[in-house]
Design a protein around this motif. Structure first.
Motif, PDB file in Angstrom:
ATOM      1  N   UNK A 120       0.830  -1.210   0.000  1.00 35.53           N
ATOM      2  CA  UNK A 120       0.000   0.000   0.000  1.00 35.53           C
ATOM      3  C   UNK A 120       0.862   1.256   0.000  1.00 35.53           C
ATOM      4  N   UNK A 121       2.071   1.151   0.590  1.00 39.56           N
ATOM      5  CA  UNK A 121       2.942   2.319   0.727  1.00 39.56           C
ATOM      6  C   UNK A 121       4.180   2.264  -0.181  1.00 39.56           C
ATOM      7  N   UNK A 122       4.200   1.275  -1.063  1.00 38.51           N
ATOM      8  CA  UNK A 122       5.378   1.102  -1.918  1.00 38.51           C
ATOM      9  C   UNK A 122       5.694   2.362  -2.715  1.00 38.51           C
ATOM     10  N   UNK A 123       4.660   3.036  -3.209  1.00 38.44           N
ATOM     11  CA  UNK A 123       4.895   4.257  -4.003  1.00 38.44           C
ATOM     12  C   UNK A 123       5.617   5.323  -3.182  1.00 38.44           C
ATOM     13  N   UNK A 124       5.323   5.380  -1.895  1.00 38.96           N
ATOM     14  CA  UNK A 124       5.944   6.401  -1.055  1.00 38.96           C
ATOM     15  C   UNK A 124       7.393   6.057  -0.704  1.00 38.96           C
ATOM     16  N   UNK A 125       7.755   4.774  -0.850  1.00 39.85           N
ATOM     17  CA  UNK A 125       9.132   4.348  -0.579  1.00 39.85           C
ATOM     18  C   UNK A 125      10.000   4.347  -1.837  1.00 39.85           C
ATOM     19  N   UNK A 126       9.413   4.660  -2.978  1.00 36.07           N
ATOM     20  CA  UNK A 126      10.164   4.609  -4.235  1.00 36.07           C
ATOM     21  C   UNK A 126      11.287   5.640  -4.270  1.00 36.07           C
ATOM     22  N   UNK A 127      12.385   5.269  -4.918  1.00 31.21           N
ATOM     23  CA  UNK A 127      13.494   6.193  -5.172  1.00 31.21           C
ATOM     24  C   UNK A 127      13.946   6.006  -6.613  1.00 31.21           C
ATOM     25  N   UNK A 143      16.561   4.779  -7.542  1.00 29.67           N
ATOM     26  CA  UNK A 143      17.320   3.530  -7.667  1.00 29.67           C
ATOM     27  C   UNK A 143      16.455   2.278  -7.562  1.00 29.67           C
ATOM     28  N   UNK A 144      15.201   2.424  -7.192  1.00 29.83           N
ATOM     29  CA  UNK A 144      14.408   1.233  -6.873  1.00 29.83           C
ATOM     30  C   UNK A 144      13.555   0.719  -8.031  1.00 29.83           C
ATOM     31  N   UNK A 145      13.718   1.291  -9.216  1.00 32.13           N
ATOM     32  CA  UNK A 145      13.091   0.728 -10.411  1.00 32.13           C
ATOM     33  C   UNK A 145      11.587   0.645 -10.373  1.00 32.13           C
ATOM     34  N   UNK A 146      10.933   1.665  -9.848  1.00 28.50           N
ATOM     35  CA  UNK A 146       9.471   1.691  -9.821  1.00 28.50           C
ATOM     36  C   UNK A 146       8.854   0.946  -8.654  1.00 28.50           C
ATOM     37  N   UNK A 147       9.671   0.281  -7.862  1.00 29.18           N
ATOM     38  CA  UNK A 147       9.175  -0.418  -6.678  1.00 29.18           C
ATOM     39  C   UNK A 147       9.531   0.390  -5.428  1.00 29.18           C
ATOM     40  N   UNK A 148       8.977   0.000  -4.300  1.00 26.02           N
ATOM     41  CA  UNK A 148       9.362   0.638  -3.058  1.00 26.02           C
ATOM     42  C   UNK A 148      10.776   0.220  -2.683  1.00 26.02           C
TER      43      UNK A 148
END
Length: 322
Positions: A150-157, A159-164
């Motif tokens: 649910x919060x993966x978008x907020x953890x994205x950077x 470097x993380x390739x679209x994932x959290x």
């Protein structure tokens, strides 16, 4: 630092993996015979795992061995697995903080009988996934792994390739995290800061900006007294749940940290060996020295000297009986 999970292939140190020191191929045979065991040499060789808590152990042991017991201490920085091999050959005499290496214990203690247990350090280690308290307060359900997607978008950077992003420390750590992510079907990707120091820098930067983040982290760790992190609940650890590294879905266990000695040093190391067997302190005491080193930027030797001067009632109990 590995509870058979957080094993270090090499070392973790400050910026980047601080140089794993290769051992000479012409070292002593793997018989458990220590080159400097015995009181006549008066030299003790200790390995320094490059996370700061373990550095604190060695610094305090070195201070007492040299200033109170008259030994010379040589230190060498290397990864945990490499240290086991060095320990068995007598290239080092003692490891003062081990997070659990069952394969090495079987090989070097049970089979080769080149290494022996040195007892509890007195500190219990734990690894887990953590988020900052300000984010957990705003989103209480993030504390359960079932809600991480649910919060993966907020953890994205970037470097993380679209994932959290799950922030890691050194790429030399061997963790369960990739398997946990895959087996729990989490929309996350591990991204390595490069070292413990780089990870701390990233955490501090995120905290200052009040950004959400998810990080692999552990206790004891001196930064925990300065940054308020909250653990995400993974499936409960049960004995054997981590037996197959590819199928792991469970949390990391609590691990009483252990000391290990070269077998010959344990027998013939005299007062030095007896002192190191007696060396046992608390998480709070370790963190006190670690904070002086990493937080106050004191040298390890200076931090150890300051702690030893202030805590005679603690370390005098470690001294060999006359």
């Amino acid at each position: 630092m590995s509870n058979n999970k957080r094993v270090l292939r090499a070392s973790i140190a400050t910026a980047g993996a601080i140089g794993m020191l290769a051992l000479s191929a012409c070292g002593a045979a793997e018989t458990g015979k220590s080159n400097t065991a015995g009181e006549s040499e008066k030299t003790v060789k200790l390995t320094v795992p490059s996370w700061v808590g373990a550095e604190a152990n060695v610094a305090v042991a070195k201070e007492i061995l040299e200033k109170k017991l008259g030994y010379k201490v040589k230190t060498q920085q290397m990864g945990e697995v490499l240290a086991w091999d060095a320990l068995s050959k007598g290239d080092i005499d003692a490891v003062l903080e081990d997070w659990g290496h069952p394969e090495q214990e079987k090989k070097y203690i049970e089979d080769k009988k080149a290494v022996v247990k040195g007892g509890d350090l007195g500190v219990t280690g734990h690894i887990g996934w953590f988020v900052p308290k300000y984010f957990a307060d705003a989103h209480p359900d993030v504390k359960d792994y079932k809600n991480l997607n649910k919060y993966a978008d907020q953890f994205k950077t970037s470097e993380s390739g679209g994932k959290g992003q799950l922030l890691e420390g050194s790429p030399d750590y061997v963790t369960n995290d990739d398997a946990i992510i895959k087996n729990l079907k989490l929309d996350l990707k591990t991204v390595y800061a490069g070292s413990e120091a780089a990870q701390i820098t990233e955490i501090k930067k995120n905290v200052k900006a009040k950004k959400p983040f998810l990080t692999y982290w552990w206790t004891p760790q001196w930064l925990n007294s300065q940054v308020d992190l909250v653990e995400v609940k993974l499936p409960e650890y049960k004995e054997g749940c981590d037996k197959d590294p590819k199928k792991i879905t469970c949390a990391y266990p609590n691990t009483p940290l252990q000391k290990f000695f070269n077998a010959d040093f344990a027998k013939k190391g005299g007062k030095a060996a007896e002192f190191l067997k007696n060396f046992k302190w608390t998480t709070e005491q370790q963190n006190e020295v670690a904070t002086m080193i990493a937080g106050d930027k004191m040298s390890a030797d200076a931090a150890a000297a300051k702690w030893v001067e202030a805590n005679p009632d603690v370390w005098k109990a470690w001294l060999p009986k006359k």
